[in-house]
Write an enzyme that holds these catalytic residues in place. Structure first.
Site, mmCIF file in Angstrom:
data_model
loop_
_atom_site.group_PDB
_atom_site.id
_atom_site.type_symbol
_atom_site.label_atom_id
_atom_site.label_comp_id
_atom_site.label_asym_id
_atom_site.label_seq_id
_atom_site.Cartn_x
_atom_site.Cartn_y
_atom_site.Cartn_z
ATOM 1 N N GLU A 156 16.361 -12.670 33.478
ATOM 2 C CA GLU A 156 17.663 -13.302 33.299
ATOM 3 C C GLU A 156 18.200 -12.936 31.930
ATOM 4 O OE1 GLU A 156 19.818 -17.706 33.510
ATOM 5 O OE2 GLU A 156 17.629 -17.567 33.580
ATOM 6 N N GLU A 199 2.969 -10.859 28.092
ATOM 7 C CA GLU A 199 1.731 -10.117 28.326
ATOM 8 C C GLU A 199 1.869 -9.337 29.624
ATOM 9 O OE1 GLU A 199 -2.864 -11.026 29.664
ATOM 10 O OE2 GLU A 199 -1.766 -12.588 28.602
ATOM 11 N N ASN A 242 -3.935 -3.512 35.980
ATOM 12 C CA ASN A 242 -5.216 -3.310 36.640
ATOM 13 C C ASN A 242 -5.333 -1.818 36.921
ATOM 14 O OD1 ASN A 242 -6.083 -6.078 36.777
ATOM 15 N ND2 ASN A 242 -4.441 -6.364 38.259
#
Length: 184
Positions: A177, A102, A106
């Site tokens: 990673e 997700e 903002n």
């Protein structure tokens, strides 16, 4: 030790990171890593339309009751259906699958010259969150591709003693990673 029976059916669904500019971050996660946007939600509004190169990002809705905290959520994942699921099916299945990322934007951060970015979790202040990981079929080929695309590395395969993993950086400085699907 067996887990408590009350937790049967629990699954790790997603993790959230905040991003400065959703256009830049979504391009990284879709075009560099191969994920797709499976759903997006704006403050007080659910948008099941999948956003892609053909479908631009939604215009932020500035609802009067949410102007101070106006934000948009983007849910990304790898297609596990080999292209057989529709965009609507993928969006509806968002909470039933694992491995969803997700991205929270903002509103306004992308145009704020004073916005210094978010803490990646790997430096002070804000050390805590470390990284997400992506498993790839051939780590050498994946890293060569990232290199050719100009993706910044935090750790290349040739760095340090752990020669079987790499770390790349997303546009907000979060560590990603890169691991092989199978360790030798």
């Amino acid at each position: 030790m067996a887990p408590p029976p009350e937790t049967k059916g629990f699954r790790f669904n997603h993790t959230m990171i905040r991003v400065k500019d959703p256009k830049v971050s979504i391009k990284f996660y879709t075009e560099i890593l191969g994920m797709e946007v499976i759903a997006g939600e704006q403050t007080g509004y659910t948008n099941t339309k999948v956003h892609s190169k053909l479908n631009p990002l939604p215009t932020p809705l500035l609802c009067p009751e949410h102007q101070a905290s106006s934000f948009t959520l983007y849910f990304l994942a790898f297609d596990t259906t080999d292209g057989t699921a529709t965009a609507e099916e993928k969006s509806k299945a968002r909470s039933t699958r694992e491995g969803v990322l997700e991205l929270t934007h903002n509103h306004g951060t992308e145009n704020d010259p004073d916005f210094a970015g978010y803490a990646s979790g790997n430096t002070e202040p804000g050390r805590g969150f470390g990284h997400i990981a992506i498993a790839v079929p051939n780590i050498e080929e994946a890293c060569a591709r990232f290199e050719s695309l100009g993706v910044p590395f935090k750790k290349r395969l040739t760095d340090g003693t752990m020669k079987h993993i790499a770390f790349i950086l997303d546009p907000d400085g979060y560590w990603v990673e890169i691991i092989p699907r199978r360790f030798s």
